[in-house]
Write an enzyme that holds these catalytic residues in place. Structure first.
Site, short mmCIF file in Angstrom:
data_model
loop_
_atom_site.label_atom_id
_atom_site.label_comp_id
_atom_site.label_asym_id
_atom_site.label_seq_id
_atom_site.Cartn_x
_atom_site.Cartn_y
_atom_site.Cartn_z
N TYR A 36 3.30 45.16 41.64
CA TYR A 36 4.66 45.42 42.12
C TYR A 36 5.61 45.57 40.93
O TYR A 36 6.40 46.51 40.86
CB TYR A 36 5.10 44.26 43.02
CG TYR A 36 6.54 44.34 43.47
CD1 TYR A 36 6.90 45.10 44.57
CD2 TYR A 36 7.54 43.65 42.78
CE1 TYR A 36 8.23 45.18 44.98
CE2 TYR A 36 8.86 43.73 43.18
CZ TYR A 36 9.20 44.49 44.28
OH TYR A 36 10.51 44.57 44.67
N ASP A 37 5.48 44.63 39.97
CA ASP A 37 6.36 44.70 38.81
C ASP A 37 6.17 45.99 38.02
O ASP A 37 7.12 46.54 37.47
CB ASP A 37 6.13 43.48 37.90
CG ASP A 37 6.76 42.24 38.51
OD1 ASP A 37 7.72 42.38 39.27
OD2 ASP A 37 6.27 41.13 38.23
N LYS A 115 6.41 27.12 38.55
CA LYS A 115 6.87 28.11 39.51
C LYS A 115 5.95 27.99 40.72
O LYS A 115 4.83 28.50 40.72
CB LYS A 115 6.80 29.51 38.91
CG LYS A 115 7.42 30.57 39.80
CD LYS A 115 7.54 31.88 39.05
CE LYS A 115 8.34 32.92 39.82
NZ LYS A 115 7.83 33.20 41.14
N LYS A 289 13.99 28.03 31.47
CA LYS A 289 15.44 28.17 31.68
C LYS A 289 16.17 27.54 30.50
O LYS A 289 15.73 26.51 29.98
CB LYS A 289 15.87 27.41 32.94
CG LYS A 289 15.18 27.82 34.18
CD LYS A 289 15.57 26.91 35.35
CE LYS A 289 14.84 27.37 36.59
NZ LYS A 289 15.06 26.48 37.73
N CYS A 427 -22.01 35.85 75.93
CA CYS A 427 -22.41 36.44 74.65
C CYS A 427 -23.24 35.43 73.84
O CYS A 427 -22.77 34.31 73.56
CB CYS A 427 -21.17 36.84 73.87
SG CYS A 427 -21.50 37.31 72.17
S1 IVH Z 1 14.99 29.36 39.46
C1 IVH Z 1 18.12 32.92 39.97
N1 IVH Z 1 12.95 27.80 39.34
O1 IVH Z 1 10.69 32.09 42.12
C2 IVH Z 1 16.86 32.45 40.47
N2 IVH Z 1 12.84 29.66 40.82
O2 IVH Z 1 11.96 35.24 41.67
C3 IVH Z 1 16.76 31.01 40.25
N3 IVH Z 1 10.76 29.75 42.10
O3 IVH Z 1 11.68 33.01 44.98
C4 IVH Z 1 15.45 30.55 40.59
N4 IVH Z 1 9.82 27.96 41.26
O4 IVH Z 1 12.40 30.54 44.71
C5 IVH Z 1 13.46 28.91 39.91
N5 IVH Z 1 11.23 26.27 39.14
C6 IVH Z 1 11.73 27.36 39.70
C7 IVH Z 1 11.04 28.11 40.66
C8 IVH Z 1 11.62 29.25 41.20
C9 IVH Z 1 9.68 28.94 42.11
C10 IVH Z 1 10.89 30.98 42.93
C11 IVH Z 1 12.24 31.21 43.52
C12 IVH Z 1 12.24 32.70 43.73
C13 IVH Z 1 11.33 33.20 42.68
C14 IVH Z 1 12.11 33.90 41.62
#
Ligand code: IVH
Length: 666
Positions: A36-37, A115, A289, A427
């Site tokens: 997709y990316d 994630k 982050k 069956c």
């Molecule tokens: S931060 C501005 N932190 O990943 C977006 N997202 O495309 C801020 N996700 O569906 C999201 N783990 O729900 C953040 N530790 C995490 C995350 C996380 C999963 C998901 C999020 C979103 C997708 C981002």
């Protein structure tokens, strides 16, 4: 050439929009995230090179996702963005260097979080009370799923801080642990349904149920990872925000790390990549982050994603191999399912020779057939699946069979499901599956009665109806392959012993559609013997909190059906028990009371408290309703306690609970 480029751009836009729809609205992604990316990257590149084709309606200009029509729509006070993805340490390192340069800072702190692959959800608290829970939807508007959200234990109904923030919009992931996902799929398959393809789909499907009671029964979890609008509280760092969430009563993930250098980030990436399969939940990568919110603000967001964060996606466990055969099998309830037999190949250290194909829609979507070279993927502990065809063998479509591979009767394509089903009650393949289920551990538990013996006995026509099991003799077994004197005698003893199994085991063994192990126990405890079930009305069934009108009607029809009565009568004639023994009780304090547990008790674990209540005659359910008699509340009790107060139910706290138990020991 121009028209070629325009056509390609048009094609990419349509494809991306279509995949957004499959991913966000239908919960059924067709391609992997990296594929997709790649589509998005190619489109972005073309739009950059040929700005003449840039259009406001292009998916590159919008946050993706669509709002499903079945729930009310809610507007997020701050749009919910997504994250840019990277797929290698090098790409992540380039992002790190770029950030450092843009901010002109050397001592940057980063927080690296897992994630989790779940459902992005937004929770709005006003003066500390949960007002709205919603899905991300298209990023601007989401679906209102508040009632379902309230059933999740990890989400407090009331924030535990004083004073509470005036307005607190936090975002996080609703997900399901790998083991709970497996249990859920086993349960769904056990009652003749089709399981979920992966934990993400299971979380999403469970969260978007019209009936919150179904959501409540699924073991959904939540972890907070970001926020929208906040008033009445201020944070300096993402790490402060996470700590505050913990104070508010949310559960915090242990698997995150504050890093001070690229080296630290990379070594944590390594640790998590190695730990990936050991985690209870499915992670598809990490999120890096900037910790300081002031610096986050300085960098800001693009229209789609923040510049201060990046996702590092773990490499997918994929490989290619030949699909040798598409096997078509008939399940216990007649559902015809295809599965793929692969040329054996090693993938992430495991030998793989099978892959799921889910259903015939999936075969059509993949356009896959015997003889194709396919890309297979293993995600977590889930059975391998086919991602796509890499090279076609021959250009013929694989067609679902018109006739049952076992009994040759016509197959019915049920319009509401994607299922194809053999509806012939006689069956042989269904009967074989039924027998395997009947003797299995959670059913009549006849140890030593394996598939090999069943197949041979069926072939010799020694078992034609269920009850025939109870008339099998020493001679029937001793002549089977691998059966000697001891094994035969043990099995004969196990068959006799199984006649004494409880009504709940028997109900489960009968393989009633829609009735799993738990519901069999609930029904058996309530009705106590088969005769009572034969006489029960729809109303009698609906008196059970877990049973709604539709299921009640189904049960009434099932027990009324002459085929059911015939099976039961032949089992009675064979001496099979039809009653539920009285549960061992040490007292009657909770006699016939329906109890819900919420929060943490100091003296007992949840399992211990449940055992105690059951031993005192009570029942445990997971959802608070008017049918609940008691709510046992411990520390950090969540939305269930609030609901109990709303409904004016009897609430018991730990001290009172202890006193009640003491009364039984006198
Ligand atoms: S931060 C501005 N932190 O990943 C977006 N997202 O495309 C801020 N996700 O569906 C999201 N783990 O729900 C953040 N530790 C995490 C995350 C996380 C999963 C998901 C999020 C979103 C997708 C981002």
């Amino acid at each position: 050439m121009w028209s070629e480029i325009e056509n390609r751009i048009d094609y990419l836009r349509k494809e991306i929009i279509r995949h957004n729809d499959s991913y966000y609205d239908k919960n059924n992604p067709e391609i992997s995230d990296s594929e997709y990316d790649n589509l998005v990257k190619e489109l972005e590149q073309l739009e950059k090179e040929y700005p003449i084709f840039v259009s406001l309606s292009s998916p590159t200009q919008k946050v993706s996702g669509v709002v499903s029509s079945s729930f009310e729509s809610v507007k997020h006070s701050v749009p919910m963005l997504s994250l840019d993805n990277t797929y290698s340490y090098e790409e992540a390192a380039r992002w790190y260097e770029r950030i450092k340069k843009n901010l002109n800072e050397n001592n940057l702190e980063f927080i690296v979080e897992p994630k989790i692959d779940g459902v992005n959800t937004s929770l709005t608290y006003v003066n500390g009370i949960l007002i709205v829970g919603s899905t991300r939807g298209n990023g601007v508007n989401g679906e209102n799923i508040t009632e379902n959200i309230k059933t999740i234990e990890d989400i407090p109904y009331k924030l535990k801080v004083t004073p509470p923030p005036i307005f607190f919009e936090l975002r996080g992931e609703v997900y399901i642990n790998k083991l709970d996902f497996k249990d859920l799929n086993d349960e769904i398959l056990g009652i003749g349904g089709q399981g979920f393809a992966n934990p993400r789909n299971a979380a999403s499907g469970s969260l978007r149920q019209k009936n919150p009671q179904i959501t409540a029964a699924r073991k959904l979890r939540f972890f907070a990872h970001s926020f929208g609008k906040i008033r009445g509280e201020q944070f300096k760092r993402q790490s402060d925000f996470l700590r505050y969430c913990k104070e508010c009563g949310f559960r915090l993930q242990d698997d995150f790390k504050l890093c001070h250098s690229l080296k630290e980030i990379v070594s944590f990436m390594d640790i998590m990549l190695n730990k990936r399969d050991l985690l209870c939940y499915e992670v598809d990568g990490l999120v890096i982050k900037i910790d300081a919110l002031e610096l986050q603000e300085k960098l800001g967001n693009t229209s789609k994603s923040p510049r201060w964060a990046i996702a590092y996606k773990f490499p997918a466990k994929q490989t290619t191999t030949m699909l040798n055969k598409i096997l078509v099998q008939v399940g216990r309830t007649g559902i015809i399912t295809p599965s793929a037999i692969l040329e054996p190949v090693v993938l992430a250290g495991v030998n793989i020779s099978h892959a799921t194909l889910h259903n015939f829609e999936e075969i059509k979507r993949l356009n896959v057939n015997e003889g194709d070279i396919v890309l297979v993927e293993r995600a977590g502990d889930v059975i391998p699946k086919i991602v796509k065809v890499v090279k076609k063998g021959k250009e013929v479509l694989f067609k679902p069979p018109h006739n049952c591979p076992s009994c040759n009767s016509e197959i019915v394509n049920e319009s509401e499901e994607v299922a194809y089903r053999c509806i012939n009650p006689d069956c042989p393949a269904q009967f074989r599956r039924h027998l395997i289920h009947f003797v299995s551990r959670n059913a009549m538990n006849i140890q030593g009665f394996g598939k090999v013996a069943i197949d041979q006995l069926l072939k010799r026509k020694k078992i034609q109806i269920l009850a025939d099991i109870y008339y099998l003799t020493y001679n029937d077994f001793i002549s089977l392959n691998l059966f000697k004197d001891k094994k035969t005698n043990n099995l004969l003893e196990a068959i006799v012993a199984s006649k004494k199994r409880s009504l709940s085991k028997l109900l489960f063994a009968l393989g009633i559609r829609h009735i799993g192990k738990k519901n069999s126990e609930i029904i058996a405890k309530k009705f106590k013997d088969m005769n009572a079930l034969f006489e029960a009305s729809v109303e009698d069934f609906t008196k059970i909190p877990e049973i709604g009108n539709v299921l009640a009607l189904f049960l009434k029809n099932f027990f009324e059906n002459s085929a059911t009565r015939h099976v039961v009568n032949t089992l009675i004639a064979a001496g099979v028990n039809m009653t539920e023994p009285e549960a061992y009780k040490i007292g009657r304090q909770f006699e016939d009371k329906v109890c819900v547990l919420t929060g943490e008790l100091e003296t007992y674990t949840r399992e211990q408290a449940s055992e105690i209540i059951m031993s005192l005659g009570g029942r445990i359910t997971s959802f608070v309703s008017k049918k609940t008699d008691y709510v046992l509340a411990g520390a950090n009790a969540g939305s269930k306690l609030e609901k109990a107060k709303e409904l004016d139910l009897k609430i018991i706290y730990e001290e009172e609970f202890k006193k009640l138990i003491m009364a039984s020991e006198m």
